[in-house]
Every structure is written in structure tokens, then in C-alpha cells.
Design an enzyme around this catalytic site. Structure first.
Site, PDB file in Angstrom:
ATOM      1  N   CYS A   8      -0.268  -4.215  -6.394  1.00  0.00           N
ATOM      2  CA  CYS A   8      -0.438  -3.095  -5.143  1.00  0.00           C
ATOM      3  C   CYS A   8       1.263  -2.798  -5.430  1.00  0.00           C
ATOM      4  CB  CYS A   8      -0.958  -3.519  -3.777  1.00  0.00           C
ATOM      5  SG  CYS A   8       0.649  -4.261  -2.961  1.00  0.00           S
ATOM      6  N   ARG A  14      -1.758  -5.108   0.697  1.00  0.00           N
ATOM      7  CA  ARG A  14      -3.019  -5.017  -0.549  1.00  0.00           C
ATOM      8  C   ARG A  14      -3.291  -6.100  -0.631  1.00  0.00           C
ATOM      9  NH1 ARG A  14      -3.466   1.155  -0.799  1.00  0.00           N
ATOM     10  NH2 ARG A  14      -1.745   0.871  -1.969  1.00  0.00           N
ATOM     11  N   ASP A 127      -4.105   2.345   2.716  1.00  0.00           N
ATOM     12  CA  ASP A 127      -2.815   2.011   2.418  1.00  0.00           C
ATOM     13  C   ASP A 127      -2.345   1.712   3.969  1.00  0.00           C
ATOM     14  OD1 ASP A 127       0.079   1.221   2.413  1.00  0.00           O
ATOM     15  OD2 ASP A 127       0.410   2.027   0.641  1.00  0.00           O
TER      16      ASP A 127
END
Length: 154
Positions: A8, A14, A127
């Protein structure tokens, strides 16, 4: 041993969530000796003087809600040399795909994929940096990791 790196932007939300969720799936299936799982960032924003920041507290808390620990994980930046060391690079979103392309230059072996492309719905992992919805991010990543695992077992 299959080597997988989740990717990420900053490696504090994440991709570490995906790393520890996938490690748990592998462990629960008794395959932890067949996989090496890690995660990295396409940027160096979360790395200071060579030391990466730990997993962002809300991401760590969301993992803990599901019985997962990420103690000791710190952000690391993806390197061009990683391409030859790993079998798969699993990105969280389209921006990560673009940025990983800048780092690697190309993907001659077809190793770079988006996590949600293993699911029936595709798209990007939500996100939480912008939404603060770590529960939705966890849901997306869990679904993607389960589908990735199924794919790899075929």
C-alpha cells in the site's frame, strides 16, 4: 515456499492489515511453512531516518478486535530488488499499482495484482486513512485474502 508481499502507500494501515490477516488464514490452514508473507510501502512517508513507523493505532485496534496481533511491524519501503525475491505483489488500490510500476519499471512475470481482483466485485480496498472506517477496510481485506487463498490453493 511461496513469497507474497502486500503493498500500500505507507505500510501502516492496509498492507499490514492484509499481511496479518493472510498470515492468520495460512496458519489456520496449517500452511505456515509453505508461505512467507510480508508487506511494504510504495512511499517513504512513514519512514524516518531509516526507521519505519509502527502500524497505525486504529488499524492495530481493528486487527485486535479480530484476535490478530501485529506487534513489532514497522513500515518498510518496497525496493526494485524485491521483484526477484517474491512470487506475488498484492496491491490495495490502483494508485499502488501505478506506483509499484514506477519502482519496478515493468512486470514481465505478471507478479503484480490488486487484492480485490481476486474477489467477484473487484475495485480497490477502502482506504481508512481518509474515511476512518477501519471496519470496512478490514472487511474488504478479509474478503480479498480469503479469495486470494482459494485461488492459490487451486
Amino acid at each position: 515456499m511461496k513469497r507474497i508481499m502486500f503493498v500500500c502507500h505507507g505500510n501502516i494501515c492496509r498492507s499490514p492489515m492484509a499481511e496479518f490477516i493472510f498470515k492468520d488464514i495460512i496458519l489456520r490452514n496449517g500452511l505456515d511453512n509453505e508461505y512467507y508473507i510480508t508487506s511494504s510501502a510504495t512511499s517513504s512517508e512513514e519512514i524516518w531516518n531509516g526507521v519505519g513507523n509502527p502500524v497505525y493505532p486504529p488499524a492495530r485496534e481493528e486487527l485486535a478486535k479480530h484476535g490478530l496481533k501485529c506487534d513489532g511491524k514497522r513500515a518498510v519501503r518496497l525496493q526494485k530488488s524485491d521483484y526477484d525475491e517474491y512470487d506475488l505483489f498484492i496491491c490495495m488500490d490502483s494508485n499502488n499499482m501505478r506506483n509499484i510500476g514506477r519502482i519496478f519499471g515493468n512486470d514481465p512475470d505478471g507478479k503484480v495484482h490488486k487484492l480485490m481482483d481476486y474477489t467477484s466485485r473487484g475495485g480497490d480496498v477502502a482506504d481508512p486513512w481518509y474515511t476512518d472506517r477501519f471496519d470496512i477496510t478490514y472487511r474488504d481485506i478479509l474478503e480479498g485474502c480469503k479469495c486470494l487463498f482459494e485461488y492459490l490453493q487451486k
